[in-house]
Design a protein around this motif. Structure first.
Motif, PDB file in Angstrom:
ATOM      1  N   HIS A 263      -3.640  -1.690  -9.996  1.00  0.00           N
ATOM      2  CA  HIS A 263      -2.947  -2.097  -8.768  1.00  0.00           C
ATOM      3  C   HIS A 263      -3.955  -2.743  -7.815  1.00  0.00           C
ATOM      4  CE1 HIS A 263      -0.922  -1.792  -4.879  1.00  0.00           C
ATOM      5  NE2 HIS A 263       0.214  -1.665  -5.546  1.00  0.00           N
ATOM      6  N   ASN A 264      -3.588  -3.895  -7.328  1.00  0.00           N
ATOM      7  CA  ASN A 264      -4.535  -4.660  -6.525  1.00  0.00           C
ATOM      8  C   ASN A 264      -3.789  -5.369  -5.401  1.00  0.00           C
ATOM      9  OD1 ASN A 264      -6.524  -6.272  -5.481  1.00  0.00           O
ATOM     10  ND2 ASN A 264      -7.012  -7.327  -7.391  1.00  0.00           N
ATOM     11  N   THR A 265      -3.674  -4.704  -4.263  1.00  0.00           N
ATOM     12  CA  THR A 265      -2.955  -5.297  -3.121  1.00  0.00           C
ATOM     13  C   THR A 265      -3.584  -6.620  -2.682  1.00  0.00           C
ATOM     14  OG1 THR A 265      -2.073  -3.189  -2.327  1.00  0.00           O
ATOM     15  CG2 THR A 265      -2.315  -4.942  -0.699  1.00  0.00           C
TER      16      THR A 265
ATOM     17  N   LEU B 255      -2.081   2.220 -13.249  1.00  0.00           N
ATOM     18  CA  LEU B 255      -2.128   2.362 -11.792  1.00  0.00           C
ATOM     19  C   LEU B 255      -3.443   1.818 -11.243  1.00  0.00           C
ATOM     20  CD1 LEU B 255      -1.002   3.418  -9.107  1.00  0.00           C
ATOM     21  CD2 LEU B 255      -1.958   5.654  -9.686  1.00  0.00           C
ATOM     22  N   GLN B 256      -4.511   2.002 -12.009  1.00  0.00           N
ATOM     23  CA  GLN B 256      -5.825   1.547 -11.541  1.00  0.00           C
ATOM     24  C   GLN B 256      -5.916   0.026 -11.476  1.00  0.00           C
ATOM     25  OE1 GLN B 256      -8.354   3.600 -14.333  1.00  0.00           O
ATOM     26  NE2 GLN B 256      -8.580   5.398 -13.017  1.00  0.00           N
TER      27      GLN B 256
ATOM     28  N   PHE C 238       3.649   5.348  -6.019  1.00  0.00           N
ATOM     29  CA  PHE C 238       3.258   5.339  -7.436  1.00  0.00           C
ATOM     30  C   PHE C 238       2.226   6.428  -7.710  1.00  0.00           C
ATOM     31  CE2 PHE C 238       4.166   0.494  -7.848  1.00  0.00           C
ATOM     32  CZ  PHE C 238       5.528   0.763  -7.871  1.00  0.00           C
ATOM     33  N   THR C 239       1.326   6.638  -6.753  1.00  0.00           N
ATOM     34  CA  THR C 239       0.310   7.680  -6.914  1.00  0.00           C
ATOM     35  C   THR C 239       0.944   9.072  -6.869  1.00  0.00           C
ATOM     36  OG1 THR C 239      -1.336   6.233  -5.878  1.00  0.00           O
ATOM     37  CG2 THR C 239      -1.862   8.577  -6.015  1.00  0.00           C
TER      38      THR C 239
ATOM     39  N   LYS D 241       2.133   1.736  -3.435  1.00  0.00           N
ATOM     40  CA  LYS D 241       1.076   2.313  -4.268  1.00  0.00           C
ATOM     41  C   LYS D 241       0.973   3.818  -4.026  1.00  0.00           C
ATOM     42  CE  LYS D 241      -3.811   2.076  -5.475  1.00  0.00           C
ATOM     43  NZ  LYS D 241      -5.132   1.462  -5.207  1.00  0.00           N
ATOM     44  N   ASP D 242       1.131   4.250  -2.777  1.00  0.00           N
ATOM     45  CA  ASP D 242       1.125   5.691  -2.483  1.00  0.00           C
ATOM     46  C   ASP D 242       2.249   6.411  -3.237  1.00  0.00           C
ATOM     47  OD1 ASP D 242      -1.034   5.476  -0.809  1.00  0.00           O
ATOM     48  OD2 ASP D 242       0.159   5.376   1.034  1.00  0.00           O
TER      49      ASP D 242
ATOM     50  N   ASP E 117       0.827  -1.208   0.000  1.00  0.00           N
ATOM     51  CA  ASP E 117       0.000   0.000   0.000  1.00  0.00           C
ATOM     52  C   ASP E 117       0.865   1.263   0.000  1.00  0.00           C
ATOM     53  OD1 ASP E 117      -2.348  -1.404  -0.056  1.00  0.00           O
ATOM     54  OD2 ASP E 117      -2.690  -1.325   2.112  1.00  0.00           O
TER      55      ASP E 117
END
Length: 302
Positions: A271-273, A268-269, A244-245, A241-242, A238
């Motif tokens: 992305h699936n933790t 990016l959408q 990457f965001t 992902k932050d 997570d």
């Protein structure tokens, strides 16, 4: 440190002895991955700075050259505006470099420092995970060792029994009666020992049967520790992902890169933790096919 392929199923099940080490390695390799990510952004920032300096040097040079050229006024104004776009592009890339260097890089380094604290040699949290797993597996490994010893003893006695049976059946007729009795008595005793060893072996195997309480308790405890490692990995993914965001902010500074931004946001959408952790669960965690001891009949090699 050897790494574990995330999407390739393991050859040994998670519940087998010491197979939890993949989870320990995953935690430690997470620090390496963050280091690689940090290095990548640092290299990109340096490239942007170099490009900014080159663009501004180019602009200064050609603004100077244009003052010396004898060109029509309107043509010269357009020409000079082209040179000015170099300065504008330098501003865009300076923003990119600053965001990478002043925002993303410090955030990455601080998170890594806070979550991968080391003692003298080892990561503290990896030792905590390892100790938890070891405490769960210690009594289970003793049981497996008892099963192995019982199997070895049973197979050894079976071999002796076969030898005794062969000796009994192949006795010459002229064998003294006392000797015959000794051979028969020895065969009977060995047969009794075989029965005892077989019973012991089978009784121990009951504890590793699918519905056996010891196995269910062991697996539940192992899953509990496994979930501790999953929770940390979820936290790391997570955070990545932050990061990457945050990188979106870098792309958003470039009006000329709308398509690049749209493509990046689309990826990016995806992305699936939870999905990533599910893959690990299936290929390296409780979802793997674990192998437990089963009764193995003695194979006569005579």
């Amino acid at each position: 440190m050897a790494t574990t392929p995330v999407t390739s199923p393991a050859t040994h099940g998670f519940f087998e002895p010491a197979q939890y080490e993949r989870c320990i390695n995953r935690y430690e390799f997470g620090s390496d991955l963050l280091g690689h990510l940090s290095t990548m952004f640092e290299e990109r920032s340096n490239l942007e700075h170099s490009y900014v300096n080159a663009l501004r040097s180019w602009s200064r040079k050609w603004h100077g050259e244009l003052t010396k050229l004898n060109e029509y006024p309107s043509n010269k104004r357009v020409w000079d505006q082209i040179v000015s776009t170099g300065e504008q592009m330098a501003d865009i890339h300076q923003t990119i470099a600053s965001n990478l260097h002043d925002n993303i890089q410090p955030k990455l380094k601080q998170w890594r420092k806070d979550n991968y604290e080391k003692s003298i040699i080892n990561y503290k949290k990896s030792k905590e995970f390892e100790k938890e797993f070891e405490n769960v597996q210690k009594p289970w490994n003793k049981l497996l060792e008892s099963i192995y010893e019982a199997k070895q003893n049973y197979h050894k006695l079976m071999k002796i029994s076969k030898q005794c049976e062969h000796q009994k059946l192949s006795m010459p007729i002229e064998t003294p009666s006392e000797t015959q009795k000794q051979i028969v008595d020895h065969y009977i005793q060995v047969s009794l020992d075989v029965d005892t060893a077989r019973t012991r072996y089978q009784q121990l195997l009951r504890d590793v049967a699918p519905n056996a309480e010891p196995r269910q308790r062991y697996e539940a405890n192992m899953i509990e520790v496994f979930q501790h490692t999953q929770a940390f990995e979820s936290k790391r993914l997570d955070f990545v992902k932050d990061i990457f965001t945050d990188y979106i902010k870098t792309l958003q500074q470039q009006a000329v890169a709308n398509k690049m931004l749209d493509d990046y946001v689309r990826v990016l959408q995806t992305h699936n933790t939870p999905g990533d952790l599910e893959i690990w669960y299936k290929n390296h965690g409780p979802g793997t096919q674990s192998h437990y001891p089963v009764f193995e009949e003695y194979q006569d090699t005579l």
